[in-house]
Design an enzyme around this catalytic site. Structure first.
Site, PDB file in Angstrom:
ATOM      1  N   GLU A 165      66.418  11.717  56.861  1.00  0.00           N
ATOM      2  CA  GLU A 165      66.979  11.602  55.520  1.00  0.00           C
ATOM      3  C   GLU A 165      66.020  10.713  54.736  1.00  0.00           C
ATOM      4  O   GLU A 165      65.856   9.529  55.067  1.00  0.00           O
ATOM      5  CB  GLU A 165      68.378  10.988  55.573  1.00  0.00           C
ATOM      6  N   ASP A 200      73.139   1.691  46.708  1.00  0.00           N
ATOM      7  CA  ASP A 200      72.373   1.035  47.764  1.00  0.00           C
ATOM      8  C   ASP A 200      72.448  -0.482  47.683  1.00  0.00           C
ATOM      9  O   ASP A 200      72.411  -1.074  46.602  1.00  0.00           O
ATOM     10  CB  ASP A 200      70.912   1.486  47.701  1.00  0.00           C
TER      11      ASP A 200
END
Length: 271
Positions: free
Chosen positions: A49, A60
């Site tokens: 990924e 994030d």
């Protein structure tokens, strides 16, 4: 049969779960990044990924944000990131490669043009973390046209109605969030009862669609627990970002720690 189907079929036959590392493309620099990818794959990573760095990565946490900053400092942009993916694909033609990218970056390049380019690179899936399912039709339709899996995220508070929508349209796998919030390592315990209920509901709606659990998985114990709960494997990124941060520019030590981390995760993926 596409690369994800081939991977999951082989793992299932061998009673194994998938270990899918996440890494920001170009972190900490293009050359070291390729060495890290080689080490991950040689150590047993089942798929990749790969994240394109973005200036405002709302999903994030600090570890991935820093990895994106390192990538930017090394000169990363969309064009250079896609060139690195091309290198990886040429070297590993059968490996499933997923792309994580924020929606605005696709908009800037034109939705259809972006997916067309990704198709030429044989990218297997695209996950857009800031795109709700209600606004996904243009992206989803382009993904389907170019035979790229549009990966849907299943949040921890997903209603049965949302799960049905995700499983009806899902291809490749479903990304199951371990918890709410942002990526990263913290001491918050996962709500196993809630996760088990989500996994059960997903499978009731679509037994054939694999589930990969991500967000905050940093230990082999967590990975093992996820697999035993009924997922098909895990996605882990913050640990790798931390290894890079703590050990670069000592490349030998960095790669050795990546190798050890991957080995531990692979052991945890045995049923």
């Amino acid at each position: 049969m596409n690369r994800y189907q081939t991977m999951f079929k082989s793992l299932n036959q061998n009673k194994l779960g998938a270990f899918v590392p996440f890494i920001t493309i170009g972190d900490p620099d293009p050359t070291t990044f390729i060495h890290i990818i080689d080490t991950l794959i040689q150590s047993g990573a089942d798929a990749l990924e790969l994240g394109i760095p973005f200036s405002d990565p709302v999903s994030d946490g600090p570890s991935i944000q820093k990895s994106m900053e390192r990538s930017f400092k090394s000169g990363a942009n969309i064009s250079s990131c896609l060139q690195l993916i091309k290198k990886i694909r040429n070297k590993y033609p059968t490996l499933p490669i997923g792309l994580l990218i924020y929606a605005n970056l696709i908009f800037k390049n034109g939705i259809k043009n972006f997916y067309a380019h990704c198709s030429t690179l044989s990218i297997d899936s695209i996950l857009i973390p800031d795109l709700p399912i209600e606004e996904s039709s243009l992206f989803y339709n382009s993904a389907m046209y170019y035979q790229i899996a549009h990966i849907f995220i299943c949040p921890t508070n997903a209603s049965l109605d949302l799960i049905k929508k995700i499983t009806d349209k899902g291809i490749g796998y479903i990304y199951l969030l371990s918890r709410s919030g942002i990526t990263g390592i913290n001491n918050t315990e996962f709500n196993k009862i809630k996760l088990n209920t989500l996994i059960y509901n997903i499978k009731q709606c679509n037994q054939k669609l694999p589930i990969l659990q991500g967000f905050g998985i940093y230990s082999s114990e967590q990975a093992r627990s996820s697999l035993l709960s009924g997922t098909s494997g895990i996605i882990s990124g913050s640990c790798i970002a931390n290894i890079i941060e703590e050990n670069h520019p000592n490349i030998d030590l960095l790669l050795e720690k990546i190798r050890k981390f991957t080995h531990l995760m692979k052991i945890a993926m045995k049923l």
